[in-house]
Write an enzyme that holds these catalytic residues in place. Structure first.
Site, short mmCIF file in Angstrom:
data_model
loop_
_atom_site.label_atom_id
_atom_site.label_comp_id
_atom_site.label_asym_id
_atom_site.label_seq_id
_atom_site.Cartn_x
_atom_site.Cartn_y
_atom_site.Cartn_z
N ASP A 30 45.95 38.36 41.73
CA ASP A 30 45.71 39.68 41.15
C ASP A 30 46.66 39.86 39.96
O ASP A 30 47.85 39.55 40.03
CB ASP A 30 45.95 40.77 42.19
CG ASP A 30 45.40 42.12 41.75
OD1 ASP A 30 44.51 42.64 42.43
OD2 ASP A 30 45.89 42.66 40.73
N HIS A 99 35.36 42.21 45.98
CA HIS A 99 36.59 41.41 46.07
C HIS A 99 37.39 41.83 47.30
O HIS A 99 37.44 43.00 47.65
CB HIS A 99 37.44 41.53 44.81
CG HIS A 99 37.65 42.95 44.36
ND1 HIS A 99 36.68 43.67 43.70
CD2 HIS A 99 38.70 43.77 44.48
CE1 HIS A 99 37.12 44.88 43.43
NE2 HIS A 99 38.36 44.98 43.89
#
Ligand code: AMP
Ligand code: ZN
Length: 141
Positions: A30, A99
């Site tokens: 991320d 996700h």
């Protein structure tokens, strides 16, 4: 070209710190990590949210999740790990390609503050049982 940032990442048009890829999934760091080792796992097929998965797509997607979690656990030795997944803007989804967040947890000050306040007083066992009846019926039909 697709306007989806995660599809662009899969295609290589947008850079990412990839950690894993197979026929069905792609995993990368991320870009705004909450804790050390914050990873996102995404399906290669563009699926906006949980409602859009076929059972087969879901099976292929989630098959990769334990592998990712175990590698993070072995490498970072966190005290715990939160898997988080938002559906819809109201629920906090900001990228509309499904996700799954893997958020290794280290201590109470690691930056991630999950939590919810139970409404247990309103949802008595009787109310819960009635809700279960409705949902069960929908699932059976
Ligand atoms: P959500 O709020 O559940 O939709 O989470 C979206 C996540 O995607 C956030 O944690 C962002 O930091 C992350 N993100 C957005 N763009 C990128 C990118 N280009 N590379 C890596 N992570 C991204
Ligand atoms: Zn996409």
């Amino acid at each position: 070209m697709t306007s989806c940032i995660f599809c662009q990442i899969i295609e290589g048009a947008v850079p990412s710190a990839k950690i894993y890829e197979d026929e069905h999934v792609y995993a990368f760091m991320d870009i705004m990590p909450v804790t050390k080792g914050h990873v996102l796992l995404i399906p290669k097929k563009h699926v906006e949210n949980i409602y859009d998965f076929t059972e087969e797509d879901a099976a292929q997607f989630f098959a990769a999740a334990p592998k990712i979690a175990n590698v993070l656990k072995e490498h970072f030795r966190p005290a715990g790990m939160n898997l988080l997944q938002n559906n819809g803007g109201f629920a906090g989804q900001s990228v509309f390609h499904f996700h799954l967040h893997f958020i290794p947890r280290y201590d109470q000050t690691d930056g991630f503050q999950p939590g919810w306040k139970t409404k247990q007083e309103a949802f008595t066992p009787d109310v819960i049982a009635k809700l279960a009846d409705v949902i069960r019926e929908k699932l059976e039909n």
